[in-house]
Design a protein around this motif. Structure first.
Motif, PDB file in Angstrom:
ATOM      1  N   GLY A 112     -34.467  26.573 -15.972  1.00 28.73           N
ATOM      2  CA  GLY A 112     -35.655  25.905 -15.446  1.00 28.73           C
ATOM      3  C   GLY A 112     -36.650  25.525 -16.528  1.00 28.73           C
ATOM      4  N   GLN A 113     -36.382  25.962 -17.764  1.00 32.64           N
ATOM      5  CA  GLN A 113     -37.331  25.724 -18.853  1.00 32.64           C
ATOM      6  C   GLN A 113     -37.458  24.235 -19.183  1.00 32.64           C
ATOM      7  N   ALA A 136     -36.995  21.657 -17.124  1.00 34.86           N
ATOM      8  CA  ALA A 136     -37.783  21.040 -16.053  1.00 34.86           C
ATOM      9  C   ALA A 136     -39.250  21.419 -16.198  1.00 34.86           C
ATOM     10  N   ALA A 137     -39.526  22.682 -16.537  1.00 38.81           N
ATOM     11  CA  ALA A 137     -40.912  23.129 -16.673  1.00 38.81           C
ATOM     12  C   ALA A 137     -41.599  22.413 -17.833  1.00 38.81           C
TER      13      ALA A 137
END
Lengths: 346, 346
Positions: free
Chosen positions: B211-212, B214-215
């Motif tokens: 998810g990094q 996307a974050a």
């Protein structure tokens, strides 16, 4: 730096072949070209203890002066310095000097601000100085750590540890509803630990937090035991196609709404097949705010074995902090939901 | 602090009612209980200029000494201090003192280490001091910023700006293949800007980066114009169910493989309906490494209008840095892929 240190300590730079070999191996393991300038990093003072750097190529240097003083030089890259401090410098300092014992216990709270927390425990806190106990509040967005400390001679270690544990327990009793963990364990660790104990799994459905919740959870080693994954549903098409939110509800209530955030959590839980799912949808700004749904407003939902619950929060006006605080807050809600659930654990 | 300052500057604390009102409003807007202790934050020295804090409740204080010296006290919360510094302190300092002009230009590079970059531009760099130009390398995992600076009297501003632009351009020419942006723009901004110019969209399929990516992308204001979302496929079931990776390929090649990471990117691009998709799958550690696939090994793929490309990288041994560096590196690959594509843009 090393030239100055060699001068100052009256020694000279010599090639440390063992260090040069290590540096060369370090570069080769990464497939990075090894330049002559890199080999020069092994030119180090003769009369010092070279401290091998486990995380990089710049070595540490430990000098002892006749007076007993110790001077340590460390690499400047912060995470390399930290690694060397932990692996070499602190253990050597501890064995070199006879230091007083200091014991700390950290307790992590979430969902309550620093001043409200201080008000909650004020009677307990005001009695601490007379017992020789120190207290520090370490706030960060959405979370306040409380560090309790005791200090004394090394031979009193046992009674110091008892005192510390008693005060830590007193704090936990007072602030129980807000305590999410002890030690270095933050919210993601606390949630993952609880999931693991319960043998349950989790996924995420993130709109305004954009992957931050998943990134926080998967940053914890071993997260894969309970965290299966998630969907970053930034665009409404993704909310529909991957999470099954209906176009009708999106049009009628807007993507930032109780109805949609519950549907996101429910959809993620079903499609990813986990026990729990988290969902967020809010206005992270700086644009996109309205009078009814201003920047900082975030809807969040937890879907679990007993259905869905949703909350609406306001988190200031700064994009980065809105995302951080929303991510922390929803983990607090999940933690509470699991603690209150039928299979309540300690 | 404020008691000490009031003593030192020979003044006394008085209630500033306008500040008290602001603090009260701040608490009310957040639905946080307003305690008497919060009102005391408006007790401030009489003979100082109170600097309103736009982000919190602790005000800044500006003292001027007869000698012309200025002493400024600021809140301790880092982001509040930063906000006050930008909104009040720097503008006041600039108008209070006649300062020399300093101009900076920052150029962001990615996919090349600091020492290789320095080797690439060494002739240019060694000529800078004689022209009065300073250079700083600002490395972070997966990215090196280079800051070029010039300084001189305010009346020379125009010629300083010309000099700076000429040197910045010279650097860009030398390091073109690695330059991804200018100014504060980092990799995510550079990628989103390029997508926006091309009118194209992006999604992610993340395993080891969790998810990094996307974050990082959604941390940029306005990201939603091009970034539609993504899937965090931490567990293999999610890779199959949401991204359409075949159970056969997972069993045959393992989840950390060229075959699977390409299938993840292809699946995400199709199911989310975007022009581009990024995928990662690797061993973030600390456990799970093998001789063939050690901790730090990451497969990554970019799927675009012309098909998929994949790369295999090694990123050290620390979980957090592996995730950070993999996230940065894949954005570099996407940036290159777009720059080389048929619709090449400037």
């Amino acid at each position: 730096t090393k030239h100055v240190l060699a001068d100052y300590f009256g020694t000279e730079l010599v090639m440390h072949q063992d260090i040069a070999d290590k540096i060369k191996a370090w570069f080769e393991s990464r497939n990075v070209p090894f330049h002559e300038v890199n080999r020069l990093q092994a030119m180090l003072p003769r009369d010092c203890t070279v401290l091998p750097n486990p995380l990089g190529t710049a070595s540490g240097m430990w000098f002892e002066r006749p007076s007993g003083q110790v001077v340590v030089s460390m690499p400047g890259v912060p995470y390399e310095m930290e690694g060397l401090m932990m692996s070499e410098v602190l253990p050597r300092l501890r064995s070199h000097f006879k230091l007083p014992t200091t014991l700390y216990e950290t307790i992590v709270t979430a969902g309550i601000g620093e001043s409200s927390l201080a008000a909650l425990v004020s009677d307990w806190e005001s009695a601490l100085p007379s017992k020789g106990v120190s207290l520090a509040y370490l706030p960060s967005p959405g979370q306040v750590k409380v560090r309790i400390g005791v200090q004394g001679p090394a031979e009193d270690r046992k009674s110091l540890a008892h005192l510390l544990e008693a005060e830590a327990q007193a704090f936990v009793d007072l602030a129980y509803d807000h305590v999410i963990g002890r030690g270095d364990s933050g919210l993601p660790e606390a949630v993952l630990n609880m999931l693991k104990k319960r043998g349950e799994t989790l996924c995420t459905a993130e709109s305004c937090t954009g992957g931050q919740i998943a990134a926080m959870l998967t940053a914890v080693p071993g997260a894969s035991a309970s965290m299966w994954g998630g969907v970053v549903a930034y665009d409404n098409r993704v909310k529909q196609d991957l999470l099954g939110v209906s176009a009708e509800n999106l049009a009628k209530h807007g993507s930032v709404s109780e109805c949609v955030v519950k549907a996101m959590a429910r959809g993620a839980r079903m499609r990813l097949g986990t026990d729990w799912a988290l969902a967020t949808s809010g206005v992270a700004g700086p644009s996109g705010g309205t009078a009814a749904k201003p920047v900082g407003l975030v809807w969040m939902a937890v879907a679990g074995p007993e259905g869905e619950m949703a909350w609406c929060h306001r988190f200031g006006s700064q994009r980065e902090r809105i995302v951080q605080r929303a991510s922390r807050r929803i983990l607090t809600h999940l933690h509470e939901a699991m603690r209150e659930g039928p299979r309540r654990v300690g």
